[in-house]
Scaffold this motif. Structure first.
Motif, PDB file in Angstrom:
ATOM      1  N   ARG A 168       0.828  -1.213   0.000  1.00  0.00           N
ATOM      2  CA  ARG A 168       0.000   0.000   0.000  1.00  0.00           C
ATOM      3  C   ARG A 168       0.860   1.261   0.000  1.00  0.00           C
ATOM      4  N   GLU A 169       2.072   1.141   0.530  1.00  0.00           N
ATOM      5  CA  GLU A 169       2.977   2.294   0.577  1.00  0.00           C
ATOM      6  C   GLU A 169       3.521   2.645  -0.807  1.00  0.00           C
ATOM      7  N   LEU A 170       3.312   1.771  -1.802  1.00  0.00           N
ATOM      8  CA  LEU A 170       3.744   2.046  -3.167  1.00  0.00           C
ATOM      9  C   LEU A 170       2.759   2.927  -3.930  1.00  0.00           C
ATOM     10  N   LEU A 171       1.584   3.117  -3.397  1.00  0.00           N
ATOM     11  CA  LEU A 171       0.596   3.972  -4.049  1.00  0.00           C
ATOM     12  C   LEU A 171       0.960   5.440  -3.849  1.00  0.00           C
ATOM     13  N   PRO A 172       0.637   6.293  -4.812  1.00  0.00           N
ATOM     14  CA  PRO A 172       1.007   7.712  -4.693  1.00  0.00           C
ATOM     15  C   PRO A 172       0.284   8.439  -3.567  1.00  0.00           C
ATOM     16  N   THR A 173      -0.892   7.940  -3.194  1.00  0.00           N
ATOM     17  CA  THR A 173      -1.671   8.539  -2.116  1.00  0.00           C
ATOM     18  C   THR A 173      -1.943   7.487  -1.050  1.00  0.00           C
ATOM     19  N   THR A 174      -1.727   7.840   0.195  1.00  0.00           N
ATOM     20  CA  THR A 174      -1.955   6.911   1.295  1.00  0.00           C
ATOM     21  C   THR A 174      -3.448   6.678   1.490  1.00  0.00           C
ATOM     22  N   LEU A 175      -3.840   5.426   1.467  1.00  0.00           N
ATOM     23  CA  LEU A 175      -5.246   5.081   1.685  1.00  0.00           C
ATOM     24  C   LEU A 175      -5.531   4.987   3.179  1.00  0.00           C
ATOM     25  N   PRO A 176      -6.690   5.435   3.615  1.00  0.00           N
ATOM     26  CA  PRO A 176      -7.071   5.254   5.019  1.00  0.00           C
ATOM     27  C   PRO A 176      -7.081   3.768   5.390  1.00  0.00           C
ATOM     28  N   PHE A 177      -6.709   3.468   6.615  1.00  0.00           N
ATOM     29  CA  PHE A 177      -6.562   2.090   7.082  1.00  0.00           C
ATOM     30  C   PHE A 177      -7.867   1.318   6.897  1.00  0.00           C
ATOM     31  N   GLY A 178      -7.762   0.171   6.236  1.00  0.00           N
ATOM     32  CA  GLY A 178      -8.925  -0.684   6.035  1.00  0.00           C
ATOM     33  C   GLY A 178      -9.602  -0.520   4.699  1.00  0.00           C
ATOM     34  N   THR A 179      -9.128   0.408   3.865  1.00  0.00           N
ATOM     35  CA  THR A 179      -9.743   0.642   2.557  1.00  0.00           C
ATOM     36  C   THR A 179      -9.430  -0.503   1.598  1.00  0.00           C
ATOM     37  N   PRO A 180     -10.423  -1.174   1.038  1.00  0.00           N
ATOM     38  CA  PRO A 180     -10.149  -2.198   0.012  1.00  0.00           C
ATOM     39  C   PRO A 180      -9.527  -1.578  -1.231  1.00  0.00           C
ATOM     40  N   LEU A 181      -8.757  -2.387  -1.966  1.00  0.00           N
ATOM     41  CA  LEU A 181      -8.026  -1.919  -3.134  1.00  0.00           C
ATOM     42  C   LEU A 181      -8.806  -2.178  -4.421  1.00  0.00           C
ATOM     43  N   ALA A 182      -8.760  -1.202  -5.332  1.00  0.00           N
ATOM     44  CA  ALA A 182      -9.361  -1.357  -6.649  1.00  0.00           C
ATOM     45  C   ALA A 182      -8.367  -2.015  -7.597  1.00  0.00           C
ATOM     46  N   ALA A 183      -8.867  -2.570  -8.713  1.00  0.00           N
ATOM     47  CA  ALA A 183      -8.000  -3.220  -9.695  1.00  0.00           C
ATOM     48  C   ALA A 183      -6.967  -2.242 -10.253  1.00  0.00           C
ATOM     49  N   SER A 184      -7.345  -0.992 -10.461  1.00  0.00           N
ATOM     50  CA  SER A 184      -6.395   0.002 -10.976  1.00  0.00           C
ATOM     51  C   SER A 184      -5.251   0.231 -10.000  1.00  0.00           C
ATOM     52  N   GLU A 185      -5.539   0.128  -8.718  1.00  0.00           N
ATOM     53  CA  GLU A 185      -4.486   0.286  -7.710  1.00  0.00           C
ATOM     54  C   GLU A 185      -3.578  -0.939  -7.675  1.00  0.00           C
ATOM     55  N   ILE A 186      -4.143  -2.110  -7.913  1.00  0.00           N
ATOM     56  CA  ILE A 186      -3.328  -3.322  -8.015  1.00  0.00           C
ATOM     57  C   ILE A 186      -2.315  -3.171  -9.151  1.00  0.00           C
ATOM     58  N   GLU A 187      -2.779  -2.693 -10.288  1.00  0.00           N
ATOM     59  CA  GLU A 187      -1.893  -2.500 -11.439  1.00  0.00           C
ATOM     60  C   GLU A 187      -0.810  -1.466 -11.136  1.00  0.00           C
ATOM     61  N   ARG A 188      -1.174  -0.409 -10.433  1.00  0.00           N
ATOM     62  CA  ARG A 188      -0.192   0.619 -10.052  1.00  0.00           C
ATOM     63  C   ARG A 188       0.853   0.051  -9.088  1.00  0.00           C
ATOM     64  N   ILE A 189       0.395  -0.731  -8.123  1.00  0.00           N
ATOM     65  CA  ILE A 189       1.327  -1.369  -7.173  1.00  0.00           C
ATOM     66  C   ILE A 189       2.292  -2.273  -7.930  1.00  0.00           C
ATOM     67  N   PHE A 190       1.760  -3.066  -8.865  1.00  0.00           N
ATOM     68  CA  PHE A 190       2.615  -3.961  -9.644  1.00  0.00           C
ATOM     69  C   PHE A 190       3.695  -3.178 -10.389  1.00  0.00           C
ATOM     70  N   GLU A 191       3.315  -2.100 -11.050  1.00  0.00           N
ATOM     71  CA  GLU A 191       4.285  -1.307 -11.808  1.00  0.00           C
ATOM     72  C   GLU A 191       5.373  -0.734 -10.898  1.00  0.00           C
ATOM     73  N   ARG A 192       4.976  -0.198  -9.748  1.00  0.00           N
ATOM     74  CA  ARG A 192       5.945   0.379  -8.819  1.00  0.00           C
ATOM     75  C   ARG A 192       6.825  -0.696  -8.193  1.00  0.00           C
ATOM     76  N   LYS A 193       6.221  -1.828  -7.872  1.00  0.00           N
ATOM     77  CA  LYS A 193       6.971  -2.924  -7.260  1.00  0.00           C
ATOM     78  C   LYS A 193       7.967  -3.500  -8.253  1.00  0.00           C
ATOM     79  N   GLN A 194       7.539  -3.684  -9.492  1.00  0.00           N
ATOM     80  CA  GLN A 194       8.415  -4.196 -10.532  1.00  0.00           C
ATOM     81  C   GLN A 194       9.604  -3.267 -10.740  1.00  0.00           C
TER      82      GLN A 194
END
Length: 203
Positions: A168-194
Motif C-alpha cells: 500500500r505504501e507504493l501507491l502515490p496517495t496513502t489510503l485510510p486504514f482498512g480501505t479495500p483496493l481497486a484493480a487500478s491500484e493493483i496495477e499501479r502497485i505492480f508497476e511500482r513494485k516491478q
C-alpha cells in the motif's frame, strides 16, 4: 466495482500497537473495528463486490463470538466474497452462511470461494488466495493474497492486499486504514513494485 482486501482480523487484541508484524496503532479493538468499517464504506458502495482473502477475525470458536463478528460484517457495504484464511474456522463460515441477512438487492451478503478463486479484469488474471502462491514465470497474471501482514514477497506479481500490507505504501496517495483496493491500484502497485525490484537488482 470489484475490490480486494485481506487480514481484517477484527477483534484481534494481540495485533494492536506499532509493531513490525502487523502495525495497528489503535487503543482497542473497538476503535480498530470502527475505523475499518468507516474507511471500507467510504469507498465501497452497496452494489459493489469485495473479495476478502481470509483472516476475517480472531475470536473464540463459539456462536456468541461468531455473532459479534457477524454484527461487524453486517455494517460493511457490498457483497463479500470470502476466501478462507487460516484463522477462519469452517464453523464460522457456516455460521455466516446460515445467518446471512442478505442485501437490499436480494443477493446474499456473503459468497464463499473456499481456498481460492480466479477472475479476469482488464486483460489480467487474478489468482485470489489467502496464502501467497509461487506462480513461476507469468504474464498479465497476479497472485493477490494476504496472510503475511507487513511483509512483501520480492516478486512483483505477488501482491499482498492485506489492510496492513507494505504494498500500500507504493501507491502515490496513502489510503485510510482498512480501505479495500481497486484493480487500478493493483496495477499501479505492480508497476511500482516491478520498478523497485529491478532497481535493487541493478544496485
Amino acid at each position: 466495482m470489484i475490490y480486494f482486501t485481506a487480514d481484517t482480523h477484527f477483534f484481534h487484541t494481540e495485533l494492536l500497537g506499532n509493531n513490525d508484524f502487523a502495525p495497528r496503532p489503535f487503543k482497542n479493538v473497538a476503535e480498530m473495528n470502527a475505523t475499518v468499517v468507516a474507511n471500507w464504506n467510504r469507498r465501497v458502495k452497496a452494489g459493489d463486490q469485495v473479495y476478502l482473502l481470509g483472516d476475517i477475525a480472531m475470536v473464540p470458536n463459539k456462536p456468541r463470538a461468531f455473532a459479534e463478528v457477524a454484527g461487524v460484517l453486517a455494517q460493511l457495504n457490498g457483497q463479500l466474497i470470502i476466501i478462507k484464511g487460516n484463522h477462519d474456522s469452517r464453523a464460522f463460515l457456516k455460521y455466516l452462511a446460515k445467518n446471512d441477512g442478505g442485501l437490499a438487492n436480494g443477493k446474499p451478503h456473503y459468497q464463499f470461494a473456499d481456498v481460492g478463486a480466479l477472475i479476469k479484469i482488464n486483460h489480467h488474471q487474478f489468482f485470489l488466495t489467502h496464502y501467497p502462491l509461487l506462480l513461476g514465470k507469468v504474464q498479465q497474471t497476479f497472485n493477490l493474497h494476504g496472510h503475511i501482514h507487513h511483509y512483501m514477497l520480492p516478486i512483483a506479481e505477488n501482491i499482498n492486499v492485506g489492510i496492513d500490507a507494505p504494498e500500500r505504501e507504493l501507491l502515490p496517495t496513502t489510503l485510510p486504514f482498512g480501505t479495500p483496493l481497486a484493480a487500478s491500484e493493483i496495477e499501479r502497485i505492480f508497476e511500482r513494485k516491478q520498478a523497485t525490484l529491478a532497481k535493487h537488482s541493478r544496485d
